[in-house]
Scaffold this active site. Structure first.
Site, PDB file in Angstrom:
ATOM      1  N   PRO A 117       5.058 -26.308  20.481  1.00 51.17           N
ATOM      2  CG  PRO A 117       5.942 -25.799  22.678  1.00 51.17           C
ATOM      3  CD  PRO A 117       5.547 -25.074  21.295  1.00 51.17           C
ATOM      4  N   GLY A 120       2.101 -28.723  15.538  1.00 51.44           N
ATOM      5  CA  GLY A 120       3.008 -28.861  14.563  1.00 51.44           C
ATOM      6  C   GLY A 120       2.202 -29.290  13.177  1.00 51.44           C
ATOM      7  CB  SER A 121       0.340 -32.024  11.736  1.00 53.29           C
ATOM      8  OG  SER A 121       1.433 -32.838  11.761  1.00 53.29           O
ATOM      9  CD  GLU A 229       7.675 -26.472   4.062  1.00 55.99           C
ATOM     10  OE1 GLU A 229       8.047 -27.077   5.031  1.00 55.99           O
ATOM     11  OE2 GLU A 229       6.582 -25.969   3.716  1.00 55.99           O
ATOM     12  CD  GLU A 356       1.954 -40.644   9.287  1.00 54.07           C
ATOM     13  OE1 GLU A 356       2.500 -41.673   9.577  1.00 54.07           O
ATOM     14  OE2 GLU A 356       2.667 -39.536   9.431  1.00 54.07           O
TER      15      GLU A 356
END
Length: 376
Positions: A117, A120-121, A229, A356
């Site tokens: 939570p 993330g980035s 990936e 981004e």
């Protein structure tokens, strides 16, 4: 890129299989179809031969991904599985490789649990912790946005074994079997249905041999897998963009307004010409990067892999949204495939590193680091 005869034959065989076996309705992952592909040797295409794979390179893998995505083959578990398999191939123990790589080639599904939570980035901000207690690790914390965890055979967990959130050091990879005691999987409802999950670890005990690679080296290991990936995600979206383009071209040739096919109007002809050009640019970039990976598999290509992921996902989003617009209400109706293609393309610019973040990585490879904030 000019394909070899073997590559052309492989693509043709795959296209023929998809025409016969694939429908575009139903779940994102069809276990029966998946097993058929495993029996044909396609799921282990890029894995080492000693583990039941085909020993093929990144170019062949991209051909498989692009072709199956264009056919909308319901093999949603494959992308995460092959990404995870690459990590085990680099860092797994002999036993782990036997289990996971042979499993993937045979049709097992792998998932990866990295995002949280508050992380993330910013992967360094991971806080889910695996505390060492003797010969075991005890995991507590939450993971989120975990693709395919609800039907995966195993989950590759990235957890903190030392240090504090915000530090790259102290991250470790673990192999977690599905159904492990202390693990709860909870689905997240999204535009695409149930594809991602929250994972809750409560005193989940893992043995020391569950460590993948080295304790505390998870960040370095993650960085080593970036080529794979990003290329995998780029190739999937390249196929998605091509499918959307093919579908809308067929539509505008048949749909008539004002007494003629709408594809005969210059405004649509020119828009489609632009989209075709963008798709071809993305294709050249993806396969050029794949060829570089094949020439030097151990070399990390942050610029090229980020460019491929950025270009392919942004192109897919533009193509699908423009195609929906050209199809009018039919592009929005679930009777047609376009709305599903739109949903897939929109989220592709978020997962696996947002657009981004890809731009930031590309900029840094040119020495364009963010300026430090002056003290004041």
């Amino acid at each position: 890129m000019e394909l070899t005869e073997e590559q052309r034959n492989f693509t043709a065989a795959l296209e023929d299989f998809c025409r016969r076996e694939v429908t575009t309705r139903g779940e994102t992952h069809d276990p029966k179809l998946y097993r058929k592909m495993a029996e044909l040797g396609w799921l282990g295409l890029s894995l080492p031969e000693e583990f039941g794979g085909g020993g093929a390179g990144a170019v062949e893998l991209c051909l498989f991904l692009e072709t199956t995505a264009k056919a909308m083959a319901p093999i949603g578990g494959f992308a995460t599985s092959i990404i995870v398999a690459a990590a085990y191939e680099r860092f797994g123990t002999p036993l782990q490789k036997q289990v996971v790589l042979k499993g993937v080639a045979g049709g097992s599904v792998e998932s990866i649990a990295m995002s949280e939570p508050e992380a993330g980035s910013d992967v360094a901000n991971l806080s889910c912790r695996a505390e060492r207690r003797g010969d075991e690790f005890v995991v507590n914390g939450q993971k989120t946005w975990c693709s395919n965890a609800h039907f995966a055979d195993r989950i590759l967990l990235v957890a903190r074994t030392s240090g504090r959130p915000g530090e790259h050091a102290g991250l470790t990879m673990f192999q977690v079997p599905a159904g492990a005691a202390g693990l709860r999987v909870s689905g997240i409802d999204t535009m695409g249905g149930r594809e991602v999950n929250d994972l809750w670890f409560t005193d989940c005990v893992l043995s020391a041999d569950a460590v993948v690679g080295q304790v505390g080296q998870g960040w370095r290991q993650l960085m080593a897998g970036l080529n794979a990936e990003r290329l995998i995600l780029a190739a999937v979206m390249l196929g998605t963009a091509q499918r959307a383009f093919d579908d809308v071209v067929a539509y505008v040739k048949e749909r008539r307004q004002f007494g003629r096919p709408i594809g005969s109007f210059q405004v649509l002809r020119h828009r489609l010409a632009d989209l075709a050009t963008e798709i071809e640019c993305a294709r050249l970039l993806v396969y050029d990067t794949a060829a570089k990976v094949d020439r030097s598999p151990a070399t990390v290509l942050p610029r090229e892999s980020s460019m491929a992921k950025l270009k392919a996902t942004e192109t897919a989003r533009r193509v699908t949204l423009d195609a929906m617009q050209m199809m009018g209400g039919y592009g929005y109706a679930t009777e047609y495939d376009m709305e599903r293609l739109v949903r897939a393309s929109i989220v592709s610019t978020v997962y696996g590193g947002t657009s981004e973040i890809q731009r930031e990585i590309i900029a840094k490879t040119y020495g364009l680091a963010e300026a430090a904030t002056p003290a004041g």
